[in-house]
Motif scaffolding. Structure first.
Motif, short mmCIF file in Angstrom:
data_model
loop_
_atom_site.label_atom_id
_atom_site.label_comp_id
_atom_site.label_asym_id
_atom_site.label_seq_id
_atom_site.Cartn_x
_atom_site.Cartn_y
_atom_site.Cartn_z
N THR A 43 29.81 40.25 45.16
CA THR A 43 31.21 40.66 45.00
C THR A 43 31.00 42.21 45.52
O THR A 43 32.30 42.81 45.51
N GLN A 44 29.85 42.92 46.03
CA GLN A 44 29.92 44.27 46.39
C GLN A 44 30.83 44.60 47.61
O GLN A 44 31.29 45.34 48.01
N ASP A 45 30.76 43.32 48.59
CA ASP A 45 31.36 43.42 49.86
C ASP A 45 31.98 42.34 49.85
O ASP A 45 31.87 41.07 50.45
N PRO A 46 33.42 42.21 49.46
CA PRO A 46 34.49 40.98 49.76
C PRO A 46 34.62 40.40 50.81
O PRO A 46 34.83 39.11 51.21
N SER A 92 30.74 43.56 36.41
CA SER A 92 31.48 44.25 37.30
C SER A 92 31.70 45.63 36.98
O SER A 92 31.57 46.00 36.20
N HIS A 109 41.66 43.30 40.41
CA HIS A 109 41.92 44.41 41.56
C HIS A 109 42.13 44.09 43.10
O HIS A 109 41.32 42.98 43.44
N ARG A 110 42.84 44.48 43.76
CA ARG A 110 43.17 44.07 45.07
C ARG A 110 41.75 44.19 46.13
O ARG A 110 41.80 43.57 47.03
N TYR A 111 40.83 45.11 45.51
CA TYR A 111 39.65 45.16 46.49
C TYR A 111 39.01 43.80 46.64
O TYR A 111 38.40 43.58 47.53
N PHE A 112 39.24 42.95 45.65
CA PHE A 112 38.35 41.61 45.37
C PHE A 112 39.35 40.51 46.21
O PHE A 112 39.13 39.47 46.44
N HIS A 113 40.55 40.91 46.47
CA HIS A 113 41.51 39.65 47.20
C HIS A 113 40.96 38.87 48.53
O HIS A 113 41.26 37.92 48.42
#
Length: 357
Positions: A137-140, A165, A171-175
């Motif tokens: 998950t560090q680099d979506p 996490s 959070h939109r970071y993961f979208h």
């Protein structure tokens, strides 16, 4: 025959396949990661606590002498056939914790290797095995590329990540991850096991607990935060086909959380203008929970009352957590539920969600 004693088909939504050794992944690694692994080994995620009773069932040792959970043929005999399972959905808890490792390139390489290993050495053994692919998950953006690479495989039925996490999953970071899940028709499975380790936040809202008992008891805190975040950040409006499974985090915390969220939304909805429905409606249509570890009080009526407070018969998925110490036997749990509710929970909900025959 008592109708409630009818032998039901089972789809087990949380079965942990293990490695013979972590070197199993070396043939599937690209360079330079393969050479690095041959010299220094493969990093692993892990708990920040030690279980006082270990992590595996003692009776799950394969006659082959391989480590518990690492022999697919024995798993078919000891779990799948014994409990009349249509499918065992495989989840590697030793890989999902890698998202707590700071080197995102290294994690992406190991996840790619694991997904290829899963297909080659487990899913090829039996059509009753289906797999949850793993991502970092560090680099979506990289995670989305991996979902597009592996997601179309017919035996991959979901994408699995750790509950650990450093920010809530809405959070939109993961979208980009959720967009790729929706594009490939794959649910996201959130599984515990490394909360509080590596670069992850502390496992509770007030920091680190002292031991495994406290950590294990407080796991629902993480699931609550992620669920509220998914809803309030508008993930289910943005990706209407996206589904989430909260795996191995308990069940009975859900109704009071939804009551609180709906109540607060009525007064504070201006802060989430993108939501067009009540929060609980999004959860009912997009979220699932697995049964293990089910909170079964001494008085079954109490649990039955909790089930009546949310759409339990359509939102719950059976899981055993095989071969872990807290394994739930499908012939023993929830035996007092009506047969049609049991049929949905033990197989039909999963069959529909994961598009299984």
């Amino acid at each position: 025959m008592n109708a409630n004693k009818e032998v039901l088909p089972v789809i087990d939504c949380d079965v942990h396949n293990q490695f013979r050794s972590r070197n199993d992944l070396i043939p599937y690694l690209d360079e330079p990661w393969r050479s690095h692994a041959e010299r220094f080994g493969i990093p692993g995620g892990g708990l920040p606590y030690a279980s006082p009773i270990g992590n595996k069932r003692k009776d799950a040792n394969p006659p082959s002498g391989l480590p518990v959970g690492s022999d697919p043929h024995y798993m078919l005999e000891h779990l799948v056939k014994q409990f009349n399972m249509d499918y065992a959905l495989l989840c590697s808890d030793s890989i999902i914790g890698l998202s707590g490792f700071a080197d995102s390139d290294h994690v992406a390489a190991v996840c790619r290797a694991y997904n290829d290993y899963l297909i080659a050495e487990w899913l090829s053994v039996s059509p009753q095995f289906k797999g949850y692919m793993c991502i970092g998950t560090q680099d979506p953006a990289e995670a989305a590329r991996e979902i597009d690479r592996i997601g179309p495989h017919s035996d991959i039925v979901a994408v699995c990540v750790s509950g650990g996490s450093n920010m809530p999953y809405g959070h939109r970071y993961f979208h980009p991850i959720y967009e790729a899940c929706e594009r490939n028709g794959l649910p996201l499975v959130i599984h515990p096991g490394s909360e509080g380790s590596g670069i992850f936040n502390a496992p509770t809202a007030v920091g680190y607990m002292s031991n495994y008992l406290q950590w294990h008891t407080c796991l629902p805190q993480t699931f609550m935060a992620h669920l509220v975040s998914f809803v309030c950040e508008g993930v289910f409006e943005k990706y209407p086909g996206f589904k989430v499974v909260f795996c191995e985090g308990g069940v009975t915390w859900l109704p009071p959380l939804l009551w609180r969220l709906d109540k607060n939304f009525k007064a504070l909805r201006a802060s989430t203008p993108w939501l067009k429905r009540m929060p609980s409606e999004y959860v009912r249509d997009h979220c699932f929970l697995t049964t293990q570890p089910i909170e079964e009080p001494d008085d079954f009526k109490h649990l039955e009352s909790m089930f009546n407070m949310f759409d339990a018969e359509n939102m719950l998925l059976f899981s055993s957590d095989y071969p872990h110490w807290d394994f739930d036997d499908p012939t023993k749990i929830l035996q007092r539920l009506p047969i049609e509710k049991k049929r949905k929970i033990f197989s039909e909900n999963a069959r529909q969600l994961f598009n299984l025959k």
